[in-house]
Write a protein that holds these residues in place. Structure first.
Motif, mmCIF file in Angstrom:
data_model
loop_
_atom_site.group_PDB
_atom_site.id
_atom_site.type_symbol
_atom_site.label_atom_id
_atom_site.label_comp_id
_atom_site.label_asym_id
_atom_site.label_seq_id
_atom_site.Cartn_x
_atom_site.Cartn_y
_atom_site.Cartn_z
ATOM 1 N N UNK A 69 4.708 12.733 77.423
ATOM 2 C CA UNK A 69 5.222 13.860 76.709
ATOM 3 C C UNK A 69 5.043 13.703 75.338
ATOM 4 N N UNK A 70 5.037 14.874 74.214
ATOM 5 C CA UNK A 70 5.074 14.480 73.033
ATOM 6 C C UNK A 70 6.459 13.641 72.383
ATOM 7 N N UNK A 71 7.569 13.910 73.090
ATOM 8 C CA UNK A 71 8.566 13.108 72.749
ATOM 9 C C UNK A 71 8.585 11.589 73.266
ATOM 10 N N UNK A 72 7.627 11.419 74.227
ATOM 11 C CA UNK A 72 7.522 10.042 74.600
ATOM 12 C C UNK A 72 6.911 9.245 73.466
ATOM 13 N N UNK A 103 7.274 9.816 70.158
ATOM 14 C CA UNK A 103 8.070 9.702 69.243
ATOM 15 C C UNK A 103 9.102 8.588 69.638
ATOM 16 N N UNK A 104 9.665 8.322 70.916
ATOM 17 C CA UNK A 104 10.556 7.165 71.198
ATOM 18 C C UNK A 104 9.618 5.898 71.184
ATOM 19 N N UNK A 105 8.419 5.959 71.755
ATOM 20 C CA UNK A 105 7.613 4.637 71.500
ATOM 21 C C UNK A 105 7.645 4.276 70.312
ATOM 22 N N UNK A 106 7.401 5.182 69.412
ATOM 23 C CA UNK A 106 7.279 4.781 67.779
ATOM 24 C C UNK A 106 8.663 4.522 67.364
ATOM 25 N N UNK A 107 9.556 4.963 67.448
ATOM 26 C CA UNK A 107 11.062 4.552 67.320
ATOM 27 C C UNK A 107 11.282 3.337 67.533
ATOM 28 N N UNK A 108 11.156 2.925 68.914
ATOM 29 C CA UNK A 108 11.289 1.573 69.317
ATOM 30 C C UNK A 108 10.580 0.324 68.596
ATOM 31 N N UNK A 109 9.370 0.675 68.254
ATOM 32 C CA UNK A 109 8.388 -0.187 67.660
ATOM 33 C C UNK A 109 8.975 -0.277 66.178
ATOM 34 N N UNK A 110 9.518 0.697 65.592
ATOM 35 C CA UNK A 110 9.877 0.411 64.176
ATOM 36 C C UNK A 110 11.286 -0.428 64.374
ATOM 37 N N UNK A 111 12.126 0.053 65.366
ATOM 38 C CA UNK A 111 13.341 -0.468 65.439
ATOM 39 C C UNK A 111 13.199 -2.017 65.708
ATOM 40 N N UNK A 112 12.130 -2.334 66.242
ATOM 41 C CA UNK A 112 12.081 -4.017 66.453
ATOM 42 C C UNK A 112 11.892 -4.791 65.307
ATOM 43 N N UNK A 154 -6.445 11.940 74.613
ATOM 44 C CA UNK A 154 -6.136 13.075 75.554
ATOM 45 C C UNK A 154 -6.127 12.792 77.073
ATOM 46 N N UNK A 155 -7.360 12.017 77.330
ATOM 47 C CA UNK A 155 -7.392 11.517 78.586
ATOM 48 C C UNK A 155 -6.299 10.627 79.396
ATOM 49 N N UNK A 156 -5.940 9.737 78.078
ATOM 50 C CA UNK A 156 -4.763 8.929 78.408
ATOM 51 C C UNK A 156 -3.495 9.562 78.509
ATOM 52 N N UNK A 157 -3.178 10.564 77.717
ATOM 53 C CA UNK A 157 -1.903 11.330 78.039
ATOM 54 C C UNK A 157 -1.950 12.261 79.119
ATOM 55 N N UNK A 158 -3.167 12.696 79.727
ATOM 56 C CA UNK A 158 -3.092 13.582 80.741
ATOM 57 C C UNK A 158 -2.986 12.623 82.033
ATOM 58 N N UNK A 159 -3.610 11.547 82.141
ATOM 59 C CA UNK A 159 -3.440 10.418 83.271
ATOM 60 C C UNK A 159 -2.034 9.965 83.301
#
Length: 139
Positions: free
Chosen positions: A13-16, A18-27, A4-9
């Motif tokens: 956003x929540x969609x970020x 999802x996008x990060x996870x999708x990129x890792x999966x696509x790699x 939570x501290x990392x997200x706030x700092x």
């Protein structure tokens, strides 16, 4: 640092996520695609062909489960070549010729490689089942 501290700092956003996870999966997609393509390719088998004076006398299959054995070729004059086959490689172990160049050649294992014994007019050549001149051999 807590999530939570990392997200706030970092103001993620929540969609970020999802996008990060999708990129890792696509790699990993190229790894999956290339492994499927590699599995669908036909396997190539190798054969060593023994020719004397241009005539094919015998062929030796070269495979990973092939046990070591020897074959003795003797011509009508009594000259000989002792051929050794071991897994995916072949060599002339001994010969009655004077120069011994064929014996010194050692093991051959790739398509297109040859062993030549000129005094006995003997040639051993490795051929691939798909007709390719070069290829990779699994040891």
């Amino acid at each position: 640092m807590k999530l939570k501290t990392f997200i706030n700092k970092s103001r993620m956003k929540p969609w970020d996520f999802f996008i990060l996870f999708s990129l890792i999966l696509a790699s990993f997609a190229p790894l999956v695609l290339f492994s499927i393509q590699q599995a669908s390719q036909p396997t190539v088998s190798y054969t060593a062909v023994l020719k004397v004076d241009g005539k094919e006398l015998k062929s030796f299959p070269l495979s990973t489960n092939q046990k070591r054995y020897t074959y003795k070729y003797t011509d009508p004059d009594g000259d000989y070549n002792l051929i050794e086959i071991d897994h995916q490689q072949i060599r002339i172990k001994a010969a009655s010729c004077l120069d011994q160049i064929c014996v010194q050649r050692g093991w051959i294992r790739k398509p297109g490689e040859t062993i030549v014994c000129l005094p006995h007019k003997l040639v051993i050549e490795i051929k691939a089942s798909d007709g390719s001149e070069t290829g990779s051999v699994i040891y």
